[in-house]
Design a protein around this motif. Structure first.
Motif, PDB file in Angstrom:
ATOM      1  N   SER A  67      -0.549  -0.643   5.446  1.00 61.29           N
ATOM      2  CA  SER A  67      -1.911  -0.513   4.903  1.00 61.29           C
ATOM      3  C   SER A  67      -1.893  -0.012   3.458  1.00 61.29           C
ATOM      4  O   SER A  67      -2.897  -0.097   2.761  1.00 61.29           O
TER       5      SER A  67
ATOM      6  N   SER B   6      -9.798   0.053  -0.941  1.00 62.11           N
ATOM      7  CA  SER B   6     -11.163   0.151  -0.421  1.00 62.11           C
ATOM      8  C   SER B   6     -11.883   1.381  -0.968  1.00 62.11           C
ATOM      9  O   SER B   6     -12.985   1.702  -0.538  1.00 62.11           O
TER      10      SER B   6
ATOM     11  N   PRO C 250      -4.697  -0.349  10.441  1.00 58.45           N
ATOM     12  CA  PRO C 250      -5.360   0.683   9.641  1.00 58.45           C
ATOM     13  C   PRO C 250      -5.227   2.038  10.337  1.00 58.45           C
ATOM     14  O   PRO C 250      -5.111   2.088  11.559  1.00 58.45           O
ATOM     15  N   ASP C 251      -5.254   3.120   9.570  1.00 55.42           N
ATOM     16  CA  ASP C 251      -4.956   4.414  10.179  1.00 55.42           C
ATOM     17  C   ASP C 251      -6.171   5.055  10.850  1.00 55.42           C
ATOM     18  O   ASP C 251      -7.212   4.440  11.033  1.00 55.42           O
TER      19      ASP C 251
ATOM     20  N   VAL D 185     -10.213   4.879  10.313  1.00 56.39           N
ATOM     21  CA  VAL D 185     -11.060   3.715  10.582  1.00 56.39           C
ATOM     22  C   VAL D 185     -11.672   3.842  11.973  1.00 56.39           C
ATOM     23  O   VAL D 185     -11.001   3.721  12.980  1.00 56.39           O
TER      24      VAL D 185
ATOM     25  N   SER E 107     -15.155   2.614   6.949  1.00 49.95           N
ATOM     26  CA  SER E 107     -14.258   1.913   7.872  1.00 49.95           C
ATOM     27  C   SER E 107     -14.363   0.399   7.687  1.00 49.95           C
ATOM     28  O   SER E 107     -13.350  -0.309   7.683  1.00 49.95           O
TER      29      SER E 107
ATOM     30  N   GLU F  34     -12.558  -0.682   4.654  1.00 47.33           N
ATOM     31  CA  GLU F  34     -11.115  -0.678   4.891  1.00 47.33           C
ATOM     32  C   GLU F  34     -10.693  -1.914   5.694  1.00 47.33           C
ATOM     33  O   GLU F  34      -9.657  -2.523   5.416  1.00 47.33           O
ATOM     34  N   LEU F  35     -11.504  -2.289   6.679  1.00 49.88           N
ATOM     35  CA  LEU F  35     -11.206  -3.485   7.472  1.00 49.88           C
ATOM     36  C   LEU F  35     -11.317  -4.735   6.600  1.00 49.88           C
ATOM     37  O   LEU F  35     -10.502  -5.665   6.714  1.00 49.88           O
TER      38      LEU F  35
ATOM     39  N   HIS G 293      -8.149  -5.087   4.668  1.00 48.49           N
ATOM     40  CA  HIS G 293      -7.063  -5.621   5.493  1.00 48.49           C
ATOM     41  C   HIS G 293      -7.219  -7.124   5.715  1.00 48.49           C
ATOM     42  O   HIS G 293      -6.252  -7.887   5.613  1.00 48.49           O
TER      43      HIS G 293
ATOM     44  N   ILE H 214      -5.513  -7.504  13.015  1.00 45.85           N
ATOM     45  CA  ILE H 214      -5.705  -6.128  12.545  1.00 45.85           C
ATOM     46  C   ILE H 214      -6.031  -5.292  13.780  1.00 45.85           C
ATOM     47  O   ILE H 214      -7.022  -5.553  14.453  1.00 45.85           O
TER      48      ILE H 214
ATOM     49  N   ILE I  44      -6.958  -1.786  15.746  1.00 47.73           N
ATOM     50  CA  ILE I  44      -7.494  -0.416  15.647  1.00 47.73           C
ATOM     51  C   ILE I  44      -7.701   0.130  17.060  1.00 47.73           C
ATOM     52  O   ILE I  44      -7.633  -0.609  18.033  1.00 47.73           O
TER      53      ILE I  44
END
Length: 292
Positions: free
Chosen positions: A60, A67, A101-102, A105, A118, A121-122, A125, A140, A142
């Motif tokens: 990531s 982001s 993602p960490d 998110v 979040s 961030e997505l 990705h 992706i 999560i």
DNA sequence: AGTTGTCAAGCTAGT
DNA sequence: ACTAGCTTGACAACT
């Protein structure tokens, strides 16, 4: 079955997740770091191809602060040629790609600003996977998110918020059950309402389950993946001895890995080895798999 | 050159 | 109330 490892290769002296401090942000710094990361990503992928490790998780941190509001640089346009070349390499070798993602998110968060961050961030990705021109089988992953003291509401909030995501994100997003809050069955319930694929994690299942056998669980998770999504993705690690439940082992436990292979014989899935020594364990796992 | 506190972001569980 | 742990790894300021 494709075997892989996440983000970092410890053999070659090159990392695709270099970053820097927010305080030192500049466009020049960003370009410099990302150029380095993309170059190293290519070297890592070439290593993986040589060793027949055909599943890989891209870090990531590939584009630091992508982001974050500080980033006003049009990096997708600037790095488009590099991404296209990497995508070619990935597709030629038929490598499966995932991203993870960490913990920040959370699409089921209570605060709207956490949800919107979040989503950004997505979006970031998904942009990477789009720039690589990969099909919908690049995912992706999560977790469902927090429970906020009320698991049922938290799951409902996930469903509601998921339905409002763009198709760019939805076409790639999958959920993974975790080791203490949301079980495979919880994720399957969310799947029933959203159709989101469920990624299976062997260690999380060992920590938290509803008495399914491993084989039953893998079959259940597999059914949530449509043809366009590719085969089921799984994460694997074994329990570290004398450590907190859920703590990952530092190196591959060959006996445990063989047990998993036996339990799932005849089922098709890709497996990501979330083990500290990375490609070493992945190579070891491939050897064991090839002897099966 | 080596060491070590700190880093964009959040939640849970254990103390 | 506080903090380790989560894929912890790597930056950067300090010896």
């Amino acid at each position: 079955m494709k075997i892989g490892y996440p983000c970092i290769n410890q053999t070659i002296n090159c990392t695709a997740n270099s970053t820097f401090r927010l305080a030192n942000y500049s466009q020049a710094r960003l370009i410099d770091t990302v150029t380095k990361n993309l170059t190293c990503l290519q070297k890592i992928l070439e290593f993986n191809i040589q060793h027949n490790l055909l599943f890989f998780r891209i870090s990531s941190d590939l584009i630091p602060f992508a982001s974050h509001e500080i980033c006003d640089f049009d990096w997708p346009t600037y790095f488009k040629p590099q991404f296209q070349a990497l995508g070619q390499l990935i597709k030629q070798a038929n490598i499966r790609i995932s991203m993870h993602p960490d913990q920040f998110v959370l699409i089921n968060a209570l605060k709207p600003e956490i949800i919107s961050r979040s989503i950004s961030e997505l979006e970031y990705h998904a942009t990477i996977l789009d720039l690589l021109e990969l099909d919908q089988s690049a995912k992706i992953q999560i977790h469902v998110g927090g429970a906020y003291g009320d698991k049922i509401s938290a799951m409902q909030r996930f469903v509601t918020n998921y339905q409002q995501l763009s198709s760019k994100i939805k076409s790639r997003l999958v959920i993974e059950h975790d080791d203490r809050l949301f079980s495979l069955q919880d994720c399957l319930a969310i799947h029933a309402q959203t159709n989101i694929p469920v990624l299976f994690d062997f260690l999380h299942h060992a920590c938290l389950n509803n008495q399914e056998t491993v084989r039953e669980a893998v079959i259940l998770a597999s059914k949530t993946w449509q043809k366009a999504d590719g085969v089921l993705m799984t994460d694997y690690s074994s329990q570290a001895l004398n450590a907190r439940l859920g703590k990952h082992n530092s190196t591959l436990d060959p006996i445990d890995f063989a047990k998993i292979l036996t339990a799932t014989q005849g089922l098709d899935f890709d497996i990501m080895l979330e083990i500290k020594d990375k490609e070493r364990s992945a190579i070891e796992a491939l050897k064991i798999y090839n002897q099966f």
